[in-house]
Design an enzyme around this catalytic site. Sequence first.
Site, short mmCIF file in Angstrom:
data_model
loop_
_atom_site.label_atom_id
_atom_site.label_comp_id
_atom_site.label_asym_id
_atom_site.label_seq_id
_atom_site.Cartn_x
_atom_site.Cartn_y
_atom_site.Cartn_z
N TYR A 139 -9.49 -1.71 -6.73
CA TYR A 139 -8.82 -1.48 -5.45
C TYR A 139 -9.82 -0.87 -4.48
CZ TYR A 139 -5.28 0.60 -2.25
OH TYR A 139 -4.54 0.96 -1.15
N LYS A 167 -7.83 -5.74 -5.42
CA LYS A 167 -7.06 -5.60 -4.18
C LYS A 167 -8.07 -5.22 -3.11
CE LYS A 167 -3.53 -2.80 -1.87
NZ LYS A 167 -2.57 -1.67 -1.99
#
EC number: 4.3.3.7
Length: 298
Positions: A139, A167
């Site tokens: 992320y 992400k």
Amino acid sequence: MSAQNPLFSGSIVALVTPMNHYGEVDFSCLEKLVEHHIEAGSNALVSVGTTGESATLSIEENVKVIEKTVEFAKGRIPIIAGAGANATSEAITMTKLLRDSGVAGCLSVVPYYNKPTQEGIYQHFKAIAECTNLPQILYNVPSRTGSDMKPETVARLAKIENIVGIKEATGDVSRIVKIKQLAGKNFIVLSGDDATGLEAIKLGAEGVISVTNNIAAKDMADMYRYALVGDFDKAEEINARLMRLHHDLFIESNPIPVKWAAYRLGLIKSSHLRLPLTTLSEEIQPKVEDALKIAGLL
């Protein structure tokens, strides 16, 4: 793991953690939220990520919320656990505690505040991946962490078997192309930016981990279902209606606006957040309400 794995594609909800006026997690409300997203057609839920207020929940609370979310889902929708920390040892502890929880994978953020080098970021995620068999999703959100994980570092990490995707929340859609080029077509890229999410799909992303999804779940599920089969005319029509909302849900720090919006729509019983986050400013509330009306939600 194939980039077409349905566990990590489509419309994924960065789920809020509902709380009562005393700041306690409202598990009854959480169960209703899970049901709401299953009925709306969401593809997966992220439990206790940034939007779920992971930073102000203890490790024990984090684990309990994730386990209850899995319990409420009853296998009907994949649950991705927020398991990041800025101390590698803490992230490893959290990941180990989730080993038998039933989650589909873990979302682990780039260490925040302490600003590691690219080598430090690599070693951090490598150590986490080595402690578990659970699929790991990286992320990258430099606007909140203060550190930007470069595509070259992502490509190094993609060689580790259970690091399956990222992400990518810079909002720079050119990153999607760069990561795909360097990490390979089977490495999953999920947009973490609602305003550019549809454009990310056009450039090869498999899905979006979305804040807007909390309050426009069916629209978002429909939009990305259309987009992933190449029907961008229908997807763009929905996205245009939601664009003001995509922006105004970040008019104050996330998840302040989205919690207020969810409360305004009756999806949660309280807009309460734990300090240092406070509820949406009164002078800002009409702007978010207008965005909800433009989106057709009010």
